[in-house]
Design a protein around this motif. Structure first.
Motif, PDB file in Angstrom:
ATOM      1  N   TYR A  40       0.930  -0.967   0.373  1.00 49.19           N
ATOM      2  CA  TYR A  40       0.117   0.157  -0.159  1.00 49.19           C
ATOM      3  C   TYR A  40       0.306   1.405   0.051  1.00 49.19           C
ATOM      4  O   TYR A  40       1.038   2.530  -0.418  1.00 49.19           O
ATOM      5  N   LEU A  41       1.651   1.376   1.009  1.00 53.09           N
ATOM      6  CA  LEU A  41       2.989   2.580   0.785  1.00 53.09           C
ATOM      7  C   LEU A  41       3.553   2.265   0.159  1.00 53.09           C
ATOM      8  O   LEU A  41       3.555   3.953  -0.807  1.00 53.09           O
ATOM      9  N   VAL A  42       4.002   1.668  -0.886  1.00 51.84           N
ATOM     10  CA  VAL A  42       4.771   1.882  -1.336  1.00 51.84           C
ATOM     11  C   VAL A  42       3.952   2.578  -3.195  1.00 51.84           C
ATOM     12  O   VAL A  42       4.478   3.407  -3.335  1.00 51.84           O
TER      13      VAL A  42
ATOM     14  N   ALA B 203       2.469   7.072  -6.575  1.00 47.90           N
ATOM     15  CA  ALA B 203       1.380   8.031  -7.387  1.00 47.90           C
ATOM     16  C   ALA B 203       1.984   9.341  -6.728  1.00 47.90           C
ATOM     17  O   ALA B 203       1.434  10.430  -6.641  1.00 47.90           O
ATOM     18  N   SER B 204       1.579   9.363  -5.446  1.00 45.74           N
ATOM     19  CA  SER B 204       2.008  10.812  -4.337  1.00 45.74           C
ATOM     20  C   SER B 204       2.993  11.960  -5.282  1.00 45.74           C
ATOM     21  O   SER B 204       3.049  12.777  -5.522  1.00 45.74           O
ATOM     22  N   PHE B 205       4.331  11.208  -5.484  1.00 49.80           N
ATOM     23  CA  PHE B 205       5.280  11.888  -5.626  1.00 49.80           C
ATOM     24  C   PHE B 205       5.857  12.508  -6.902  1.00 49.80           C
ATOM     25  O   PHE B 205       5.746  13.581  -6.784  1.00 49.80           O
ATOM     26  N   PRO B 206       4.955  11.355  -7.569  1.00 51.66           N
ATOM     27  CA  PRO B 206       5.319  12.211  -9.242  1.00 51.66           C
ATOM     28  C   PRO B 206       4.187  13.067  -8.925  1.00 51.66           C
ATOM     29  O   PRO B 206       4.190  14.524  -9.745  1.00 51.66           O
ATOM     30  N   THR B 207       2.856  12.695  -8.743  1.00 49.99           N
ATOM     31  CA  THR B 207       1.747  13.810  -8.649  1.00 49.99           C
ATOM     32  C   THR B 207       2.127  15.051  -7.841  1.00 49.99           C
ATOM     33  O   THR B 207       1.987  16.710  -8.746  1.00 49.99           O
ATOM     34  N   ALA B 208       3.051  14.792  -6.825  1.00 48.83           N
ATOM     35  CA  ALA B 208       3.789  16.038  -6.371  1.00 48.83           C
ATOM     36  C   ALA B 208       4.553  17.244  -7.293  1.00 48.83           C
ATOM     37  O   ALA B 208       4.261  18.864  -6.996  1.00 48.83           O
ATOM     38  N   LEU B 209       5.328  16.501  -7.962  1.00 53.51           N
ATOM     39  CA  LEU B 209       6.195  17.536  -8.414  1.00 53.51           C
ATOM     40  C   LEU B 209       5.327  17.671 -10.164  1.00 53.51           C
ATOM     41  O   LEU B 209       5.560  19.161 -10.430  1.00 53.51           O
ATOM     42  N   TYR B 210       4.524  17.490 -10.048  1.00 52.69           N
ATOM     43  CA  TYR B 210       3.497  17.658 -11.986  1.00 52.69           C
ATOM     44  C   TYR B 210       2.930  18.807 -11.580  1.00 52.69           C
ATOM     45  O   TYR B 210       2.529  20.371 -11.751  1.00 52.69           O
ATOM     46  N   LEU B 211       2.082  19.192 -10.180  1.00 48.96           N
ATOM     47  CA  LEU B 211       1.327  19.808 -10.188  1.00 48.96           C
ATOM     48  C   LEU B 211       2.323  21.181  -9.239  1.00 48.96           C
ATOM     49  O   LEU B 211       2.069  22.299  -8.934  1.00 48.96           O
ATOM     50  N   MET B 212       3.177  21.145  -8.825  1.00 52.13           N
ATOM     51  CA  MET B 212       4.003  21.655  -8.335  1.00 52.13           C
ATOM     52  C   MET B 212       4.368  22.620  -9.555  1.00 52.13           C
ATOM     53  O   MET B 212       5.149  23.651  -9.185  1.00 52.13           O
ATOM     54  N   ARG B 213       5.284  22.254 -10.486  1.00 52.90           N
ATOM     55  CA  ARG B 213       6.186  22.512 -11.861  1.00 52.90           C
ATOM     56  C   ARG B 213       4.675  23.758 -12.236  1.00 52.90           C
ATOM     57  O   ARG B 213       4.881  24.674 -12.701  1.00 52.90           O
ATOM     58  N   ARG B 214       3.354  22.917 -12.290  1.00 54.89           N
ATOM     59  CA  ARG B 214       2.250  23.889 -12.897  1.00 54.89           C
ATOM     60  C   ARG B 214       2.048  24.860 -11.955  1.00 54.89           C
ATOM     61  O   ARG B 214       1.098  25.879 -12.727  1.00 54.89           O
ATOM     62  N   ARG B 215       2.009  24.581 -10.491  1.00 62.26           N
ATOM     63  CA  ARG B 215       1.905  26.401  -9.837  1.00 62.26           C
ATOM     64  C   ARG B 215       3.219  27.280  -9.858  1.00 62.26           C
ATOM     65  O   ARG B 215       2.468  28.375  -9.889  1.00 62.26           O
ATOM     66  N   LEU B 216       4.285  26.838 -10.040  1.00 58.44           N
ATOM     67  CA  LEU B 216       5.826  27.419 -10.397  1.00 58.44           C
ATOM     68  C   LEU B 216       5.730  27.960 -11.216  1.00 58.44           C
ATOM     69  O   LEU B 216       6.768  28.931 -11.930  1.00 58.44           O
ATOM     70  N   ILE B 217       5.985  27.238 -12.608  1.00 53.53           N
ATOM     71  CA  ILE B 217       5.668  27.702 -14.340  1.00 53.53           C
ATOM     72  C   ILE B 217       5.087  28.133 -14.934  1.00 53.53           C
ATOM     73  O   ILE B 217       3.742  27.848 -14.963  1.00 53.53           O
ATOM     74  N   LYS B 218       4.976  29.918 -14.269  1.00 55.62           N
ATOM     75  CA  LYS B 218       4.277  30.566 -15.339  1.00 55.62           C
ATOM     76  C   LYS B 218       4.245  31.177 -16.278  1.00 55.62           C
ATOM     77  O   LYS B 218       5.181  31.667 -16.686  1.00 55.62           O
TER      78      LYS B 218
END
Lengths: 261, 304
Positions: free
Chosen positions: A239-241, A246-261
């Motif tokens: 479960y944790l793996v 899932a969460s790690f790449p999602t976090a990277l993707y969403l932060m990229r979307r937030r920070l790069i404008k």
């Protein structure tokens, strides 16, 4: 082709920056994980435990303090990683503009965020190590199996750090963090098999708990601290793996979307 | 050695329906100080954010240090120094640690980072405050540390986004002096500003942009001569008769509230005549400057 062309080992520079800041005040920062378990063990273990008596775990009667001690570690892992990558990362991103400054260097957004999550997990491991020392004094951790708490804390830290970072990528302002804490963190803290066995919950509660990461982290921690394992260890790890992948790449993707404008 | 450090062709940046930079083309030469001037919201910051690979262009081509920004962002960032508009020193670290940790982002070895940090703090007259935390510094000091930090990787191009906004005159002049030194050492500098003194003092060449578009390009003294003339006559009284007098003589002028402005190559004669004819009018003559060009080309209405 590399899976993540924008991630190199340079991410450890971000991790290192946070470590340097942590080490500047390590004494103060070490106090909560040292004292918190003692307070909890005295209040719940000695106070409440005398009312509760023992708890049946894995077909065996164990003391209430022995039951909750590993859960306290799991909760600390959750809190350290989640708070580090929500409030603390948000402050660095939004108020201190630390990420903006980093983004003018060869660091990529992905490296910055990966370094931050890795730091959140590291902080969880540091807190776990300190707590283990305190709890071991009460003889509540079996060694050497108990040493597995450290890698478990790292895995759990990645999971909750990633979840915290996803929140950081989505919240419009710092007040909104109350929402995931109220809806996600607090229910897990209370109902994730922490202070009473899952079996005491009604069916629907038990089913819900199975989907929550803390439930599995608590179970893994307890297995390792008590030194016995069954099939639930495998499901917990799986479960944790999965949660991290899932969460790690999602976090990277969403932060990229937030920070790069 | 490349001669062009920045080459922008038909550069565009849009945010949804908003066009921030519209078809902008310009080049920055090696060793020069190049300015991007414009009123608030003109697209200055959007433009240089694309140049330091912070914000991807929506269109056009952009080469920095001979490399395409969309394919070599990391390599470009390793060779440029950037001072962003916000003071984003790391508040958790001392001044010296700020530089050393920043050096680590460039993979500069620790010993070398320490040496460079001390050297740069000295260059920026900040060596006495190496152990201070950023909150203990004045605005001018913070700016100088930010410039020092931007030089930690020995950049080939230094980019400054409104470097002296919000500084008092002393701090501003001190920073200008430091930038002069860097310029004389051959560093290429690109800056944005809406301070005309700054542009005139530092820039070899500049562009004025407004609403995302290029308005004019040139060397500051040339721009003044071309768009205003050498002199400005300001008359602050007797507006109506003075303006009628000027109209009669076909002298173009600008009316700004209670003032009448005339820009021309040689104003002495006209100034004398106005004084003769309207002895009570406050008529003064001064050298035209970049601010006159700027206001003439971008208009006088407020930009929010």
């Amino acid at each position: 082709m590399k899976l993540y062309p924008d991630i190199s080992l340079r991410l450890f520079r971000v991790w290192q920056r946070n470590l340097i800041v942590y080490m500047q005040s390590w004494k103060v920062r070490s106090l909560p994980p040292l004292l918190e378990p003692i307070f909890y063990l005295v209040a719940f273990g000695v106070g409440l435990g005398s009312l509760v008596g023992g708890v049946r775990y894995a077909g065996e009667e164990i003391s209430y303090t022995r039951f909750i001690a590993p859960a306290l570690i799991a909760i600390t892992v959750m809190n350290n990683a989640f708070f580090e990558n929500s409030y603390a990362s948000f402050v660095r991103m939004y108020y201190q503009k630390t990420f903006d400054a980093m983004m003018t260097t060869p660091l990529t957004v992905q490296e910055i965020i990966a370094g931050e999550i890795l730091w959140g997990a590291t902080k969880a491991v540091i807190a776990t190590a300190i707590m283990m020392a305190a709890i071991s004094v009460f003889g509540l951790i079996s060694f050497p199996e108990g040493l597995l708490l450290l890698p478990i804390a790292f895995l759990g830290g990645l999971a909750f750090g990633g979840a915290g970072m996803i929140c950081t990528a989505l919240v419009p302002n710092i007040e909104i963090f109350n929402l995931p804490i109220f809806l996600f963190i607090t229910p897990m803290f209370l109902f994730g098999g922490t202070f009473f066995p899952l079996e005491s919950l009604p069916d629907w509660g038990r089913t819900t708990a199975v989907f929550l990461p803390l439930t599995h982290l608590v179970n893994l921690s307890r297995s390792s601290a008590i030194g016995r394992s069954d099939a639930s260890v495998i499901t917990g790890l799986a479960y944790l793996v999965l949660f991290v992948s899932a969460s790690f790449p999602t976090a990277l993707y969403l932060m990229r979307r937030r920070l790069i404008k | 050695m490349i001669d062009i450090v920045v080459e922008a062709k038909n550069l565009r940046k849009t945010f949804g329906g908003l066009v921030a930079v519209d078809d902008l083309s310009f080049s920055v030469m090696t060793g020069e100080c190049f300015g991007i001037l414009g009123p608030n919201g003109a697209g200055k910051t959007s433009t240089i954010k694309m140049i330091y690979a912070f914000s991807p262009p929506s269109g056009g081509t952009l080469n920095v240090l001979g490399m395409d920004i969309s394919r070599h962002a990391r390599a470009i960032k390793a060779k440029i120094g950037v001072c962003q508009q916000e003071n984003n020193l790391d508040p958790d670290l001392t001044v010296l640690k700020n530089l050393e940790v920043f050096a680590s982002y460039f993979n500069i070895p620790a010993a070398e980072a320490k040496r460079r940090s001390r050297e740069l703090l000295e260059l920026m007259a900040m060596e006495g405050r190496a152990a201070s935390k950023p909150v203990e510094l004045s605005g001018g000091m913070i700016r100088r540390v930010v410039v020092a930090r931007a030089l930690i990787n020995r950049p080939e191009l230094l980019i400054l986004d409104e470097p002296t906004t919000g500084l008092d005159p002393q701090s501003r002049h001190q920073l200008w002096e430091r930038l002069d030194v860097l310029k004389h050492n051959g560093l290429s500098i690109l800056l944005t500003t809406h301070n005309m003194d700054e542009a005139a003092r530092l820039c070899d060449r500049l562009i004025i942009v407004d609403r995302g578009r290029l308005v004019v390009e040139g060397r500051p003294p040339e721009l003044v001569r071309r768009h205003v003339g050498r002199h400005i006559i300001e008359i602050t009284d007797h507006n109506e008769p003075v303006r009628a007098f000027l109209r009669e003589r076909n002298v173009p002028f600008e009316s700004v509230g209670h003032r009448t402005l005339v820009g021309l190559e040689n104003g002495e004669e006209l100034c004398g005549r106005i004084k003769e004819r309207f002895p009570d009018a406050a008529c003064t003559m001064r050298m035209a400057n970049l601010e006159d060009v700027f206001l003439r080309l971008t208009g006088r209405e407020l930009r929010e």
